[in-house]
Design a protein around this motif. Structure first.
Motif, short mmCIF file in Angstrom:
data_model
loop_
_atom_site.label_atom_id
_atom_site.label_comp_id
_atom_site.label_asym_id
_atom_site.label_seq_id
_atom_site.Cartn_x
_atom_site.Cartn_y
_atom_site.Cartn_z
N THR A 165 0.90 -1.21 0.04
CA THR A 165 0.17 0.01 0.09
C THR A 165 0.72 1.30 -0.15
OG1 THR A 165 -0.09 -0.06 2.50
CG2 THR A 165 -1.95 -0.96 1.20
N PRO A 166 0.53 2.35 -0.55
CA PRO A 166 -1.03 2.57 -1.05
C PRO A 166 -1.20 2.34 -2.45
CG PRO A 166 -0.03 4.56 -1.29
CD PRO A 166 1.04 3.60 -0.51
N ALA A 167 0.02 1.89 -3.08
CA ALA A 167 0.01 1.60 -4.71
C ALA A 167 -0.85 0.57 -5.02
CB ALA A 167 1.58 1.26 -4.96
N CYS A 168 -1.04 -0.48 -4.25
CA CYS A 168 -1.77 -1.71 -4.52
C CYS A 168 -3.14 -1.56 -4.83
CB CYS A 168 -1.69 -2.85 -3.67
SG CYS A 168 -2.19 -2.64 -2.13
N ASN A 169 -3.63 -0.25 -4.18
CA ASN A 169 -5.24 0.02 -4.30
C ASN A 169 -5.50 0.88 -5.28
OD1 ASN A 169 -5.88 -1.30 -1.76
ND2 ASN A 169 -5.00 0.33 -0.77
N LEU A 170 -4.27 1.35 -5.81
CA LEU A 170 -4.68 2.23 -7.13
C LEU A 170 -5.55 1.58 -8.21
CD1 LEU A 170 -1.33 4.13 -7.67
CD2 LEU A 170 -3.56 5.06 -6.98
N PRO A 171 -5.43 0.26 -8.82
CA PRO A 171 -6.29 -0.18 -9.77
C PRO A 171 -7.59 -0.43 -9.47
CG PRO A 171 -4.08 -1.61 -9.53
CD PRO A 171 -4.10 -0.41 -8.22
N LEU A 172 -7.96 -0.44 -8.16
CA LEU A 172 -9.30 -0.55 -7.59
C LEU A 172 -10.08 0.76 -7.69
CD1 LEU A 172 -9.30 -2.52 -4.16
CD2 LEU A 172 -9.51 -3.46 -6.69
N LYS A 173 -9.49 1.98 -8.06
CA LYS A 173 -9.96 3.15 -8.39
C LYS A 173 -10.95 3.04 -9.42
CE LYS A 173 -7.52 5.37 -4.91
NZ LYS A 173 -8.63 6.25 -3.99
N SER A 174 -10.18 2.19 -10.59
CA SER A 174 -10.94 2.16 -11.91
C SER A 174 -12.24 1.22 -11.64
CB SER A 174 -9.96 1.36 -12.85
OG SER A 174 -10.57 0.88 -14.07
#
Length: 231
Positions: free
Chosen positions: A145-154
């Protein structure tokens, strides 16, 4: 032999799950998934690639959580793996080149390199993930985190998530498609079948290589040509 950034990142406490079993889709299922991936890419309007260390293992650079990854061996109390070649001599793999070609022909709009994502780049990365109708995660366990949660924004904005990785990830249930196989095999197969990858990487045009003083070796060209078939 130095591993560069991997060696510097080797000693940390929040490793998450490491050393998980690798999963391989049967060839017929893999081919079906690649065809599904092709359709998703061709229908996308704003494609974002989210990459991890797994896209560079074919280049001789160790990953972190694989069976012989940096953090896996660290947790087991074993010595760090030896890189197959000095970090600065590593050549781009098929995935790197496929991404470059996808950007060139207009499919790919943004690339997020998770293992080199400074804080100041989080905002534009988040912006593009929210805009993306398709995010493809390549060679990452999606744990940091926090990078791993970025794809979920899509996904939250109505986009689709594709994960290509040899191990299960915490985000698999959120994905429209999960491909268990070599990253090179998945993305390059799509690019090759669609005749996208026509102008492969040329070491003679690499601005990074040209800016350095290296001892040139003919074997480098042979190594690269083996990974860049012309047909």
């Amino acid at each position: 032999m130095s591993l560069g950034y991997a060696e510097k990142l080797s000693y940390r406490e929040d490793l998450g799950n490491v050393g998980m079993s690798e999963l391989f889709d049967p060839s017929d299922i893999l081919q079906s998934k690649i065809e599904e991936l092709a359709k998703l890419i061709e229908e996308s309007k704003h494609l974002v690639a989210f990459t991890g260390a797994g896209i560079s293992t074919s280049c001789g650079i160790p990953d972190f959580r694989g069976p012989t990854g940096i953090w896996t061996l660290q947790r087991e109390g074993k010595p760090l793996p030896k890189a197959e070649m000095p970090f600065h001599r590593a050549m781009p793999g098929l995935t790197h080149m496929a991404l470059a070609e996808l950007e060139k022909v207009g499919f790919l709009k943004f690339v997020i390199s998770q293992d080199a994502l400074p804080p100041k780049e989080i905002n534009p990365a988040e912006k593009h993930c929210k805009m993306a109708d398709l995010v493809i995660c390549l060679g990452t366990s999606l744990q940091i985190t926090p990078a791993c949660n970025l794809p979920l924004k899509s996904v939250r904005a109505g986009g689709k998530l594709v994960i290509i990785n040899l191990q299960a990830t915490p985000k698999d249930k959120k994905a429209a498609l999960v491909i268990h196989g070599q990253v090179d095999q998945g993305l390059y197969s799509f690019a090759k079948v669609r005749s996208i990858c026509q102008s492969w990487y040329s070491i003679a045009r690499d601005r990074f290589i040209l800016s350095k003083s290296f001892l040139w070796r003919p074997s480098w060209f042979n190594h690269l040509s083996e990974r860049c078939p012309s047909s």
